[in-house]
Structure formats: C-alpha cells, structure tokens
Write an enzyme that holds these catalytic residues in place. Structure first.
Site, short mmCIF file in Angstrom:
data_model
loop_
_atom_site.label_atom_id
_atom_site.label_comp_id
_atom_site.label_asym_id
_atom_site.label_seq_id
_atom_site.Cartn_x
_atom_site.Cartn_y
_atom_site.Cartn_z
N ASP A 34 0.85 -1.18 0.00
CA ASP A 34 0.00 0.00 0.00
C ASP A 34 0.89 1.24 0.00
OD1 ASP A 34 -2.26 1.57 0.10
OD2 ASP A 34 -2.48 1.44 2.27
N HIS A 47 -3.62 14.08 0.64
CA HIS A 47 -3.87 13.18 1.77
C HIS A 47 -2.70 13.20 2.75
CE1 HIS A 47 -4.93 9.58 4.06
NE2 HIS A 47 -3.77 9.06 3.76
N GLU A 101 -10.41 4.03 3.57
CA GLU A 101 -9.49 4.74 2.69
C GLU A 101 -9.86 4.37 1.26
OE1 GLU A 101 -5.52 5.71 5.25
OE2 GLU A 101 -5.48 3.87 4.08
N GLU A 153 -9.10 3.98 -2.42
CA GLU A 153 -7.85 3.83 -3.16
C GLU A 153 -8.11 3.10 -4.48
OE1 GLU A 153 -4.46 2.57 -0.93
OE2 GLU A 153 -5.36 3.06 1.01
N ASP A 206 -9.14 0.43 2.02
CA ASP A 206 -8.15 0.03 3.03
C ASP A 206 -8.68 0.46 4.40
OD1 ASP A 206 -5.84 -0.60 4.43
OD2 ASP A 206 -4.79 1.21 3.81
N ARG A 236 -7.96 4.11 13.23
CA ARG A 236 -7.04 5.23 13.45
C ARG A 236 -6.47 5.30 14.86
NH1 ARG A 236 -5.61 6.17 8.42
NH2 ARG A 236 -7.36 6.74 7.10
N GLN A 264 -3.77 2.64 15.00
CA GLN A 264 -2.67 3.10 14.14
C GLN A 264 -1.84 4.19 14.81
OE1 GLN A 264 -4.12 4.77 10.44
NE2 GLN A 264 -2.10 5.36 9.72
N LYS A 273 -4.34 -1.65 10.23
CA LYS A 273 -4.77 -1.77 8.84
C LYS A 273 -4.80 -3.21 8.34
CE LYS A 273 -3.26 2.78 7.39
NZ LYS A 273 -4.30 3.19 6.43
N THR A 327 -8.96 -5.58 4.00
CA THR A 327 -8.82 -4.66 2.87
C THR A 327 -9.76 -5.19 1.79
OG1 THR A 327 -6.48 -4.35 3.43
CG2 THR A 327 -7.18 -3.65 1.23
N GLU A 368 -9.59 12.65 7.44
CA GLU A 368 -9.45 13.98 6.83
C GLU A 368 -10.78 14.72 6.78
OE1 GLU A 368 -6.92 14.09 3.06
OE2 GLU A 368 -7.35 11.98 3.35
O1 LIG Z 1 1.17 9.43 7.85
C1 LIG Z 1 0.81 8.48 8.56
O2 LIG Z 1 1.30 8.29 9.65
C2 LIG Z 1 -0.24 7.54 8.12
C3 LIG Z 1 -0.42 7.10 6.90
C4 LIG Z 1 -1.44 6.12 6.54
O3 LIG Z 1 -2.59 6.11 7.00
C5 LIG Z 1 -0.92 5.04 5.69
C6 LIG Z 1 -1.71 4.61 4.52
O4 LIG Z 1 -2.45 3.64 4.53
C7 LIG Z 1 -1.39 5.32 3.26
C8 LIG Z 1 -2.50 5.76 2.37
O5 LIG Z 1 -3.48 5.05 2.18
O6 LIG Z 1 -2.35 6.84 1.76
CA LIG Z 2 -4.02 3.00 2.72
MG LIG Z 3 -5.83 -2.73 5.02
#
Ligand SMILES: O=C(O)/C=C/C(=O)CC(=O)CC(=O)O
Ligand SMILES: [Ca+2]
Ligand SMILES: [Mg+2]
Length: 407
Positions: free
Chosen positions: A119, A126, A192, A194, A226, A230, A233, A246, A250, A353
């Site tokens: 990914d 973003h 997400e 994508e 995806d 959060r 994460q 994550k 997916t 976001e």
């Molecule tokens: O900048 C960060 O810490 C986090 C990034 C993400 O969430 C990673 C990701 O899955 C990338 C994306 O889908 O653009």
């Molecule tokens: Ca992603």
């Molecule tokens: Mg995923």
C-alpha cells in the site's frame, strides 16, 4: 467501434470499450468462473472460449483470473480483441449468446489469488492532511516524500472481496491524555478510498521494472477500501509504520479493468518538484496519470468525490520503485495507490481527513452525524473514467458493512 448485436445502453459503464474481467457464480453452480462484464450481462469467458476452440481457453477457464494474469500481455491483447470480435460480428451471435448471463443473477467473488500486497501513500493532499492531523508539530510532509513513493507491505491474507462484512477490530489504543494503553474495540474505524493494480507477468528477482515497463507487467486496475483503525494506528505506528490498525481487512472491487481500457483516461501527472531521480522519471510521452473520478458513499449518501488524476506518484513509478532494489513481483501481487484525496474539502478519501481527526463530524442527509464509522454502516466506493468516443469506463464498486467487534 462497430456496434454490438447485443443490446447495450449507450451510456453503460460496461460498454464495449471497457470489458472488465471478474469471477462470478450463478445460484447452484459448482464453483466460480471467469467472466467479462458487458452491458447488463456477464459473458462466461471459459465456456465461450472452449466452444469457439480459442487457443487461450485454458488460461480463462479457471475459478480465478490467475491463469489469464500469468499468460502475459500478448495473450491479454488477444483475449480482449477476440471478445470484442465475438460481441460485434453478427455471425458470432448464435455461438456466443448462450454464454451470456444477466448480471443481476450472479454473485461476484475474489477476482485473483492475492500474492504480496503493498500500500502506497501517494496523494500529496492526503499525506499533507494526515501529517497535520497526526503530527501537528512537524512539517506535514516528511523529507523523503517528494523523492520516493512511500509505501508499506500489507497483509495479503486479509484482502477480501467486495461485500464481505468487516468486523470492527480490537486492539491497543492510547490517547494523548491516557496514562496507559487500553485494549478494546476501535473507536476510530475509518475507510481509505484507493485504486489497486494487479501484476500479471512476473519480474525477475535481481532485476528492475522500469517506469516504461508498467503495461508489460500490470494487467489492470480496481478499487480498494483500506479499512483503518485510526486509534490503533496512531499508537502503534512509530517507528515502523501501519501494522494491526490496517491488517484486519482490505476490500477489493470485483471487476478488474484492463489497462487497455484506460488509454483515454491517461493524463499527465502533476508537475514533480524537485525532479525525481532518474529511475522514477516518467517515460517520455507515456504518461500514467489516470483521470478516474471516485465517489465515496456512506449508507447511500455521497460524502466525497476524490480525483485520482491529482495523485503525485503514478502506478508506473510505484512499480519501478517497488522493484528498484531487485525485489521481484509475482503474478497476483497487488498494490494500492494510497488514499486518494484532492485539494478541496469534498475530495477527501477518508473520514480522518473529512472530519479533521474526528473534531468536525460529518452531517449525513438522514440527520445523523459521523466522526468515524458506526456498527452497521455500509461504505461503497465507485469510480468512472473517460473512455474513447465519449464512452464511460465503469469500475463498479467496492462495498462493505461494519459488524460489531467480537470481544
Ligand atoms: O502518515 C501516517 O502516519 C499515516 C499514513 C497512513 O494512513 C498510511 C496509509 O495507509 C497510506 C495511504 O493510504 O495513503
Ligand atoms: Ca491505505
Ligand atoms: Mg488494510
């Protein structure tokens, strides 16, 4: 483009210029089969190819697209040209019509066996927004961001087909004011939006796929959600990046749009400044920016329209970067673009976001509010691209509903 003997609505997202591949079954079938979407139908590709005695019949007769993916670009072109001929030559109608099934009758399955899953993080908008939200005291883009397409290796075994339920994950989280981490269901479950790409022809270990080799290796594109927790994460990601936040699910859309159907959607990517290193420069006159218009819906309400054309790094650059160290790619390896977000507030591809870290909840037209997803919510991501002669290339959609956590 010649007319088809089949009745296809002129504005169909699955017209003759598209012809995406997927894996379907009808009620009572012994197992899934390979199909091509055309208008309101699916063409049973294996059965039609066997009946016609086509040389590629074996490659398209399996329960997944794996055989077709592995067959390589000359066969991809041959199959596409043949299907187009079948659907436009009136002399073929009698032989082909018995292999058409109404799309409303079929169930769609995982299109291919996923190998590795990478990914990326290639939307500047973003990455800038996430940087501001997660790291308010640092520069939003890390110093490497404009020099290489940042990515991480994901969990291939939890890539699921569209429609598969998504169970809210449990895990550790620790808010800034919590004295210690706690364990429990995620409270910040997100999406997400994508675009995914699947490798057909493998590359050699020790070799590299140059930017100009993209279409020799990549078979086609599809949509990806995806799912991201959060809170998990934010606590776990330093310093190695996303992990359990994550890896629980997916989702991918069922129709793989061949790159050949995206010729009219190719656009120049945004200007890259500073100019990237040689191995990441766009191949001359071969742009791989793609003008896909995404749409994100929560419980049927449109919440965002992310523009893929604005992505900073193209899928051709992503593949070049992924292999520049000599790492090979195999048939079925997939990689996702990273969340697609544009510069406008209505173009953001994730709730993190859209709600600015949960601080500005979305108001849905049904009167409810969402900071993050609730149990029972259904998310659908769809996309279209311009095709030749004013046609529309549809990607269909990837959808999934949130189930309560299993505690
Ligand atoms: O900048 C960060 O810490 C986090 C990034 C993400 O969430 C990673 C990701 O899955 C990338 C994306 O889908 O653009
Ligand atoms: Ca992603
Ligand atoms: Mg995923």
């Amino acid at each position: 483009m010649p007319e088809s003997w089949l009745d296809i609505a002129p504005d169909s997202p699955f017209g003759l210029h598209n012809l995406p591949y997927g894996v379907f079954s009808e009620p009572g079938d012994p197992g899934p089969r390979t199909g091509v979407a055309v208008g309101a139908h699916v063409l049973d590709l294996g059965a039609a190819a066997r009946a016609a005695g086509s040389p590629f019949a074996d490659a398209v007769s399996g329960p997944s697209l794996d055989g077709l993916l592995a067959a390589g670009r000359p066969v991809w072109e041959q199959v596409r040209a043949t299907v187009l001929r079948w659907l436009t030559d009136p002399a073929r109608e009698e032989g082909v019509r018995p292999h058409l099934i109404g799309r409303d009758r079929v169930r769609m399955h995982m299109p291919f066996t996923v190998g590795d899953y990478v990914d990326f993080y290639s939307s500047e908008h973003h990455a800038t927004n996430v940087g501001r939200i997660f790291r308010p005291d640092s520069a939003p883009l890390t110093p490497n961001w404009k020099h290489l397409p940042i990515g991480y290796h994901g969990r291939a075994g939890t890539v699921v087909p569209s429609g598969a339920p998504v169970v809210r994950p449990c895990g550790q989280r620790k808010g800034p004011d919590d004295p210690a981490p706690v364990f429990g269901p995620s409270r910040r479950l997100d999406i997400e939006a994508e675009v995914g790409f699947v490798v057909g022809a493998p590359s050699r270990r020790g070799g590299r796929v140059p930017v100009g080799g993209f279409a020799d290796h990549v078979f086609g594109a599809f949509l990806v959600n995806d799912w991201s927790a959060r809170d998990l994460q934010a606590w776990e990601y330093v310093p190695l990046g996303p992990f359990l936040g994550k890896s629980f699910a997916t989702s991918v859309s069922p129709w793989v749009v061949p790159l050949q159907a995206l010729e009219a959607a190719r656009v120049e990517p945004p200007v890259r400044d500073p100019e990237p290193l040689e191995y990441l420069r766009d191949a001359k006159d071969e742009p791989w920016g793609l003008d896909l218009a995404l749409e994100v819906r929560i419980n049927g309400h449109v919440v965002a329209r992310p523009p893929f054309a604005q992505m900073y790094w193209t899928p051709a650059q992503q593949l070049a970067h992924m292999t520049v160290n000599g790492a090979s790619v195999r048939t079925g390896d997939m990689y996702a673009s990273g969340t697609v977000s544009g510069p406008e507030p209505g173009q953001r591809g994730c709730l993190l976001e859209m709600t600015w870290g949960g601080r500005e909840p979305l108001k849905l037209p049904d009167g409810s509010e969402r900071a993050f997803l609730e149990d029972g919510d259904t998310v659908a991501i769809s996309a279209t691209a311009p095709g030749p002669e004013g046609s529309v290339i549809g990607f269909g959609e990837v959808t999934g509903s949130v189930r309560p956590a299993e505690e």
